[in-house]
Design a protein around this motif. Sequence first.
Motif, PDB file in Angstrom:
ATOM      1  N   SER A   1       0.807  -1.221   0.000  1.00  0.00           N
ATOM      2  CA  SER A   1       0.000   0.000   0.000  1.00  0.00           C
ATOM      3  C   SER A   1       0.839   1.268   0.000  1.00  0.00           C
ATOM      4  CB  SER A   1      -0.928   0.009   1.220  1.00  0.00           C
ATOM      5  OG  SER A   1      -0.200   0.091   2.434  1.00  0.00           O
TER       6      SER A   1
ATOM      7  N   GLY B   1       0.295   3.660  -2.862  1.00  0.00           N
ATOM      8  CA  GLY B   1      -0.343   4.902  -2.432  1.00  0.00           C
ATOM      9  C   GLY B   1       0.413   6.122  -2.906  1.00  0.00           C
TER      10      GLY B   1
ATOM     11  N   ILE C   1      -9.290   5.673  -6.608  1.00  0.00           N
ATOM     12  CA  ILE C   1      -9.295   6.078  -5.204  1.00  0.00           C
ATOM     13  C   ILE C   1     -10.722   6.285  -4.701  1.00  0.00           C
ATOM     14  CG2 ILE C   1      -8.648   7.934  -3.618  1.00  0.00           C
ATOM     15  CD1 ILE C   1      -6.113   8.319  -5.314  1.00  0.00           C
ATOM     16  N   GLU C   2     -11.535   6.992  -5.457  1.00  0.00           N
ATOM     17  CA  GLU C   2     -12.886   7.311  -4.981  1.00  0.00           C
ATOM     18  C   GLU C   2     -13.790   6.087  -4.959  1.00  0.00           C
ATOM     19  OE1 GLU C   2     -13.579   9.979  -3.541  1.00  0.00           O
ATOM     20  OE2 GLU C   2     -11.684  10.937  -4.022  1.00  0.00           O
TER      21      GLU C   2
ATOM     22  N   ARG D   1     -12.504   3.890  -1.928  1.00  0.00           N
ATOM     23  CA  ARG D   1     -12.804   4.537  -0.647  1.00  0.00           C
ATOM     24  C   ARG D   1     -14.296   4.675  -0.412  1.00  0.00           C
ATOM     25  NH1 ARG D   1     -11.501   9.633  -0.159  1.00  0.00           N
ATOM     26  NH2 ARG D   1     -11.160   9.585   2.084  1.00  0.00           N
TER      27      ARG D   1
ATOM     28  N   SER E   1      -6.248  -0.688   1.043  1.00  0.00           N
ATOM     29  CA  SER E   1      -5.349   0.135   1.849  1.00  0.00           C
ATOM     30  C   SER E   1      -4.605   1.153   0.990  1.00  0.00           C
ATOM     31  CB  SER E   1      -4.354  -0.760   2.584  1.00  0.00           C
ATOM     32  OG  SER E   1      -3.499   0.000   3.405  1.00  0.00           O
TER      33      SER E   1
ATOM     34  N   TYR F   1      -6.642   4.433   0.528  1.00  0.00           N
ATOM     35  CA  TYR F   1      -6.608   5.310   1.702  1.00  0.00           C
ATOM     36  C   TYR F   1      -5.221   5.915   1.896  1.00  0.00           C
ATOM     37  CZ  TYR F   1     -11.293   4.155   3.301  1.00  0.00           C
ATOM     38  OH  TYR F   1     -12.661   4.042   3.397  1.00  0.00           O
TER      39      TYR F   1
ATOM     40  N   GLU G   1      -4.641   9.052  -0.272  1.00  0.00           N
ATOM     41  CA  GLU G   1      -5.188  10.312   0.217  1.00  0.00           C
ATOM     42  C   GLU G   1      -4.360  10.889   1.357  1.00  0.00           C
ATOM     43  OE1 GLU G   1      -8.363  12.066  -1.128  1.00  0.00           O
ATOM     44  OE2 GLU G   1      -6.905  11.094  -2.433  1.00  0.00           O
ATOM     45  N   VAL G   2      -3.808  10.018   2.188  1.00  0.00           N
ATOM     46  CA  VAL G   2      -2.936  10.495   3.265  1.00  0.00           C
ATOM     47  C   VAL G   2      -1.700  11.178   2.680  1.00  0.00           C
ATOM     48  CG1 VAL G   2      -1.470   9.772   5.184  1.00  0.00           C
ATOM     49  CG2 VAL G   2      -3.754   8.788   4.924  1.00  0.00           C
TER      50      VAL G   2
ATOM     51  N   THR H   1      -3.136   4.529   9.156  1.00  0.00           N
ATOM     52  CA  THR H   1      -3.624   3.631   8.109  1.00  0.00           C
ATOM     53  C   THR H   1      -3.103   2.217   8.322  1.00  0.00           C
ATOM     54  OG1 THR H   1      -3.667   5.489   6.551  1.00  0.00           O
ATOM     55  CG2 THR H   1      -3.759   3.280   5.618  1.00  0.00           C
TER      56      THR H   1
ATOM     57  N   ASP I   1      -8.292  -4.446  10.482  1.00  0.00           N
ATOM     58  CA  ASP I   1      -9.286  -4.854   9.485  1.00  0.00           C
ATOM     59  C   ASP I   1      -9.049  -6.255   8.946  1.00  0.00           C
ATOM     60  OD1 ASP I   1     -10.706  -2.532   9.696  1.00  0.00           O
ATOM     61  OD2 ASP I   1      -9.773  -1.549   7.972  1.00  0.00           O
TER      62      ASP I   1
END
Length: 385
Positions: A190, A194, A216-217, A220, A259, A262, A265-266, A312, A319
């Motif tokens: 990730s 990411g 991503i959208e 998420r 993962s 998310y 976005e971080v 995360t 999870d």
Amino acid sequence: MTISNHAFVRQTIEEARPAPSSAVGVTHWLRTKLFATPKDTVLTLLAIALLVYILPPIIDWLFIDAVWTGSDRIACLTASQGGALPDGQSGACWAFVSAKLGQFVFGRYPIDERWRPILVMVTFAILLIPMLIPKAPFKKLNALVLFIILPFIAFFLLIGGVFGLPKVETQLWGGLMVTLILSFFGITVSLPFGILLALGRRSNLPVIKMLCVLFIEIIRGIPLITVLFFASIMLPLFLPDGWTFDKFLRALVGVSLFSSAYMAEVIRGGLQAIPKGQYEGADSLGLNYWQKTRLIVLPQALKLVIPGIVNTFIGLFKDTSLVSIIGMFDLLGIVTLNQADANWATPVTAMTGYIFAGFVFWIFCFGMSRYSLFMERHLDTGHKR
């Protein structure tokens, strides 16, 4: 005219004086943290009273009245329930955890072959510890072995079927072993994915930006349990006849993709926090896009979002329990499964098992949190002389 040799400018730095006794020590900490205002004093006293009220029975149940040894449920039952304990005594059944510890760690992995996951775990720990120490040497070699070579070796060692090792299907895997494998693979995949997604979302290329935004959208916007369900149940329906993927591999892919979205976005938040002057300074040096990103932008962005990255990672670690939706049993799942064992069916078995699982999860998550704080302090060089 007389010339004085007296100097009015200090030639040496004056030694620092010790802080006043009222500004250091336990008394200062108590006064500033717990009793700074009347409101803080009242809340502190109420918290102390609450702890005094609830801690003694909890300690009694967990340790003093607990059953630590036994071969079956009788050791954890009272006399009126057909057991060996006096009536009225109730405590945790740690004998259940002791008897099932092997399954809690390895699941249904064959007992005679458990040396293989033990070897993988020990090797992983040996490689991880120096990786976490900032000043440890051979970082690049260590990272290569830990993130590239070890996963391949671990795959063939755990699965077997080669070099004379008996094959162990992934359906037999479970417990803490599955939790660690899922979380390590998800964390390893990730972070780089990411970063690429975050850079792609900020790209000036319309197609790349659109694809990253959609991925991503969409990811998420749906829960992880849906991703796992789709990977396990729906994906085989779209494959040609005879094509199939291992169920555990599907879980790895699903968790990693989820993962990564998310994480993107971080990291994007960190990229947006970099001042424009940093980009302009890199451009003035003649650096191309990848040099500017690798040498100037990303190091600063990643340092800024260390708390978000670790958050995360912690969420991913917890999870992993959702893999029970596809028939895999992580630590929590295997604890729940073993509670159905009639040989250990008691009123306190379930609670003891959940407390044990919760404590193990807390140990790993707390460790990641403290290491995050350590790295923040280590990398906080912005105001140091």
